[in-house]
Design a protein around this motif. Structure first.
Motif, PDB file in Angstrom:
ATOM      1  N   ALA A 115       0.850  -1.188   0.000  1.00 30.72           N
ATOM      2  CA  ALA A 115       0.000   0.000   0.000  1.00 30.72           C
ATOM      3  C   ALA A 115       0.888   1.241   0.000  1.00 30.72           C
ATOM      4  O   ALA A 115       1.962   1.243   0.591  1.00 30.72           O
ATOM      5  N   VAL A 116       0.436   2.278  -0.656  1.00 27.10           N
ATOM      6  CA  VAL A 116       1.183   3.518  -0.725  1.00 27.10           C
ATOM      7  C   VAL A 116       0.643   4.444   0.357  1.00 27.10           C
ATOM      8  O   VAL A 116      -0.560   4.675   0.453  1.00 27.10           O
ATOM      9  N   GLY A 117       1.533   4.952   1.196  1.00 32.95           N
ATOM     10  CA  GLY A 117       1.123   5.846   2.271  1.00 32.95           C
ATOM     11  C   GLY A 117       1.740   7.214   2.112  1.00 32.95           C
ATOM     12  O   GLY A 117       2.588   7.441   1.242  1.00 32.95           O
ATOM     13  N   LEU A 118       1.298   8.126   2.957  1.00 36.17           N
ATOM     14  CA  LEU A 118       1.802   9.494   2.904  1.00 36.17           C
ATOM     15  C   LEU A 118       3.303   9.536   3.153  1.00 36.17           C
ATOM     16  O   LEU A 118       4.042  10.198   2.449  1.00 36.17           O
ATOM     17  N   ARG A 119       3.744   8.822   4.164  1.00 39.86           N
ATOM     18  CA  ARG A 119       5.164   8.791   4.481  1.00 39.86           C
ATOM     19  C   ARG A 119       5.692   7.371   4.375  1.00 39.86           C
ATOM     20  O   ARG A 119       6.378   6.883   5.251  1.00 39.86           O
ATOM     21  N   GLY A 120       5.370   6.705   3.295  1.00 39.42           N
ATOM     22  CA  GLY A 120       5.752   5.315   3.109  1.00 39.42           C
ATOM     23  C   GLY A 120       7.159   5.182   2.562  1.00 39.42           C
ATOM     24  O   GLY A 120       7.916   6.143   2.461  1.00 39.42           O
ATOM     25  N   TYR A 121       7.497   3.974   2.194  1.00 44.23           N
ATOM     26  CA  TYR A 121       8.806   3.682   1.635  1.00 44.23           C
ATOM     27  C   TYR A 121       8.887   4.195   0.208  1.00 44.23           C
ATOM     28  O   TYR A 121       7.892   4.334  -0.483  1.00 44.23           O
ATOM     29  N   ARG A 122      10.096   4.439  -0.246  1.00 42.53           N
ATOM     30  CA  ARG A 122      10.275   4.826  -1.641  1.00 42.53           C
ATOM     31  C   ARG A 122      10.038   3.604  -2.510  1.00 42.53           C
ATOM     32  O   ARG A 122      10.646   2.561  -2.327  1.00 42.53           O
ATOM     33  N   MET A 123       9.136   3.752  -3.439  1.00 42.99           N
ATOM     34  CA  MET A 123       8.714   2.613  -4.247  1.00 42.99           C
ATOM     35  C   MET A 123       9.866   2.034  -5.061  1.00 42.99           C
ATOM     36  O   MET A 123       9.951   0.825  -5.239  1.00 42.99           O
ATOM     37  N   ASP A 150      10.885  -1.858  -4.892  1.00 43.11           N
ATOM     38  CA  ASP A 150      10.891  -2.637  -6.128  1.00 43.11           C
ATOM     39  C   ASP A 150      12.252  -3.281  -6.370  1.00 43.11           C
ATOM     40  O   ASP A 150      12.334  -4.439  -6.804  1.00 43.11           O
ATOM     41  N   GLN A 151      13.332  -2.550  -6.092  1.00 45.90           N
ATOM     42  CA  GLN A 151      14.675  -3.095  -6.294  1.00 45.90           C
ATOM     43  C   GLN A 151      14.931  -4.277  -5.367  1.00 45.90           C
ATOM     44  O   GLN A 151      15.449  -5.310  -5.774  1.00 45.90           O
ATOM     45  N   VAL A 152      14.534  -4.129  -4.103  1.00 53.33           N
ATOM     46  CA  VAL A 152      14.723  -5.223  -3.146  1.00 53.33           C
ATOM     47  C   VAL A 152      13.907  -6.443  -3.564  1.00 53.33           C
ATOM     48  O   VAL A 152      14.396  -7.580  -3.513  1.00 53.33           O
TER      49      VAL A 152
END
Length: 115
Positions: A68-76, A80-82
């Motif tokens: 899920a994408v949040g306001l202060r989430g992880y950099r996509m 994706d790279q991980v």
């Protein structure tokens, strides 16, 4: 003099609103004695199911994994790279396991071959 009275009226209305709504302790950070940061956002509600991998994850499971994408989430791009690296590692291990299994079958004497 009238400008001063307008200013006093605005201050009194503001104080009444703060006291009437109960925002004064939050604004001045007083109250329960608890010293925690309040950024004005509500606590997140766990309305989405957790993101889980199956017990025996396959590379395709990782391809279908979405966060899920949040306001202060992880950099996509980092996530994706991980995930790409993890998928490649699992795929390489699956190939190695399959190759070792085939080699074991090839080296096993004919009398021990499973039927």
């Amino acid at each position: 003099m009238s400008l001063f009275l307008v200013f006093v009226a605005i201050v009194l209305v503001g104080a009444a609103v703060l006291l009437g709504t109960g925002l004064a302790p939050k604004v001045f950070r007083r109250g329960s004695g608890e010293r925690r940061f309040d950024d004005g956002f509500d606590e997140p509600v766990a309305s989405l199911p957790p993101v889980l991998l199956p017990e025996h994850a396959a590379p395709a499971d990782i391809d279908h994994l979405r966060f899920a994408v949040g306001l202060r989430g992880y950099r996509m791009d980092q996530v994706d790279q991980v995930l790409d690296d993890l998928r490649d590692q699992i795929s390489a291990k699956d190939r190695k396991i399959q190759a070792l299994g085939e080699e074991l079958e090839r080296l096993r004497p004919p009398t021990e071959q499973p039927s």
